[in-house]
Design an enzyme around this catalytic site. Structure first.
Site, PDB file in Angstrom:
ATOM      1  N   ASP A  20      66.444 -26.957 -34.606  1.00 51.17           N
ATOM      2  CA  ASP A  20      66.362 -28.277 -35.196  1.00 51.17           C
ATOM      3  C   ASP A  20      66.539 -29.262 -34.028  1.00 51.17           C
ATOM      4  OD1 ASP A  20      66.636 -30.455 -37.058  1.00 51.17           O
ATOM      5  OD2 ASP A  20      68.800 -30.358 -36.711  1.00 51.17           O
ATOM      6  N   VAL A  21      66.183 -30.526 -34.221  1.00 50.55           N
ATOM      7  CA  VAL A  21      66.264 -31.478 -33.101  1.00 50.55           C
ATOM      8  C   VAL A  21      67.405 -32.479 -33.282  1.00 50.55           C
ATOM      9  CG1 VAL A  21      65.011 -33.245 -31.782  1.00 50.55           C
ATOM     10  CG2 VAL A  21      63.847 -31.148 -32.526  1.00 50.55           C
ATOM     11  N   ASP A  22      67.353 -33.286 -34.351  1.00 51.98           N
ATOM     12  CA  ASP A  22      68.377 -34.320 -34.547  1.00 51.98           C
ATOM     13  C   ASP A  22      69.758 -33.702 -34.742  1.00 51.98           C
ATOM     14  OD1 ASP A  22      66.458 -36.326 -34.422  1.00 51.98           O
ATOM     15  OD2 ASP A  22      66.056 -36.246 -36.564  1.00 51.98           O
ATOM     16  N   GLY A  53      73.246 -34.460 -47.649  1.00 53.82           N
ATOM     17  CA  GLY A  53      74.078 -33.860 -48.692  1.00 53.82           C
ATOM     18  C   GLY A  53      73.245 -33.148 -49.732  1.00 53.82           C
ATOM     19  N   SER A 109      61.388 -30.016 -36.715  1.00 49.30           N
ATOM     20  CA  SER A 109      62.179 -31.200 -37.019  1.00 49.30           C
ATOM     21  C   SER A 109      61.619 -32.003 -38.180  1.00 49.30           C
ATOM     22  CB  SER A 109      62.222 -32.091 -35.764  1.00 49.30           C
ATOM     23  OG  SER A 109      62.837 -33.317 -36.043  1.00 49.30           O
ATOM     24  N   GLY A 110      62.528 -32.574 -38.955  1.00 46.07           N
ATOM     25  CA  GLY A 110      62.122 -33.549 -39.976  1.00 46.07           C
ATOM     26  C   GLY A 110      61.952 -34.917 -39.353  1.00 46.07           C
ATOM     27  N   LYS A 158      60.960 -26.373 -43.173  1.00 47.19           N
ATOM     28  CA  LYS A 158      61.265 -25.610 -41.948  1.00 47.19           C
ATOM     29  C   LYS A 158      60.994 -24.124 -42.173  1.00 47.19           C
ATOM     30  CE  LYS A 158      64.361 -29.073 -40.106  1.00 47.19           C
ATOM     31  NZ  LYS A 158      65.720 -29.509 -39.784  1.00 47.19           N
ATOM     32  N   ASP A 179      72.074 -27.972 -37.378  1.00 51.73           N
ATOM     33  CA  ASP A 179      73.334 -28.505 -37.923  1.00 51.73           C
ATOM     34  C   ASP A 179      73.313 -28.693 -39.432  1.00 51.73           C
ATOM     35  OD1 ASP A 179      72.926 -31.800 -38.508  1.00 51.73           O
ATOM     36  OD2 ASP A 179      71.429 -30.831 -37.251  1.00 51.73           O
ATOM     37  N   THR A 182      69.052 -28.117 -44.340  1.00 50.95           N
ATOM     38  CA  THR A 182      67.624 -27.740 -44.296  1.00 50.95           C
ATOM     39  C   THR A 182      67.377 -26.634 -43.274  1.00 50.95           C
ATOM     40  OG1 THR A 182      67.094 -29.476 -42.691  1.00 50.95           O
ATOM     41  CG2 THR A 182      66.814 -30.041 -45.006  1.00 50.95           C
TER      42      THR A 182
END
Length: 226
Positions: A20-22, A53, A109-110, A158, A179, A182
């Site tokens: 994941d990126v963020d 959440g 990534s989203g 993802k 983190d 998702t």
């Protein structure tokens, strides 16, 4: 569900590792940074918290947040040049070590393609290995929405990307690292999930992940021990 020992084994022998990126590869949430830059930071940060959440669908949250931000092409480029994303300590070394072992590394990534591609270049990941959302602009550079056909625009996106990678490259073992909820939901189809809390700790991920780390050094150590 794999045990911790099995998970470590899968990680060491993975064909591909997806990050994941963020708040994982970079310290911040790209959409929140873009919102701050465009003057609507607080309202969008609250929406991001709700999306994380899991109380609204990812696409609905993305549509609502982008509808508030309405970033122009120029604003996105300015954000990248004036406030480039901050890499999480240890990520460069980890990506390099995985690549040395012949493991393919992907960013899923989203967030937004243009920002994620910039991150990919910093950590030496080919832009062909980036899967993210694409912003759309009118000919004058104004915001025109986002490409809703991208798998990453959907809840469960993802996992769809990982299924596609397994099919296309015949990967047997794929690990997802991230983190958020998702990221955890992408396993399966991923064969293993590693929760990352080095930038932000999401309670449900910390509680449910079999392997939860707060620094990438822990993964480097795992690779070096064998």
């Amino acid at each position: 569900m794999a045990s911790l020992l099995e998970l470590k084994e899968i990680f060491r022998n993975a064909d591909a590792v997806c990050f994941d990126v963020d708040s994982t590869v970079i310290k911040e949430e790209g959409i929140d940074e873009l919102a701050k830059f465009c003057g609507v930071g607080d309202a969008v940060a609250e929406m991001t918290r709700r999306a994380m959440g899991g109380s609204v669908t990812f696409k609905a949250a993305l549509t609502a947040r982008l509808g508030l931000i309405r970033p122009s092409c120029e604003q996105v480029q300015k954000l990248i040049s004036e406030h480039p994303p901050q890499l999480t300590p240890g990520i460069r070394e980890l990506v390099s070590r995985l690549q040395q072992r012949g493991i393919q590394v992907f960013l899923i990534s989203g967030g937004f393609q243009s920002i994620v591609e910039h991150v990919a270049l910093q950590v030496n990941i080919p832009t062909a290995n980036v899967f993210a959302n694409r912003l759309k602009f009118y000919f004058n550079g104004e915001y025109a929405g986002f490409d809703e056909t991208q798998p990453t625009a959907e809840s469960g996106g993802k996992g769809k990307v990982i299924s596609h990678l397994k099919e296309e490259f015949h990967f047997k073992k794929v690990v997802m690292i991230g983190d958020g909820a998702t990221d955890m939901e992408a396993c399966p189809p991923a064969d293993g999930f590693i929760g990352f809390g080095g930038n932000v700790i999401r309670k449900q991920v910390k509680e449910k992940a079999k392997w939860y780390i707060t620094h990438f050094d822990e993964l480097l150590k795992e690779l070096e021990e064998r």
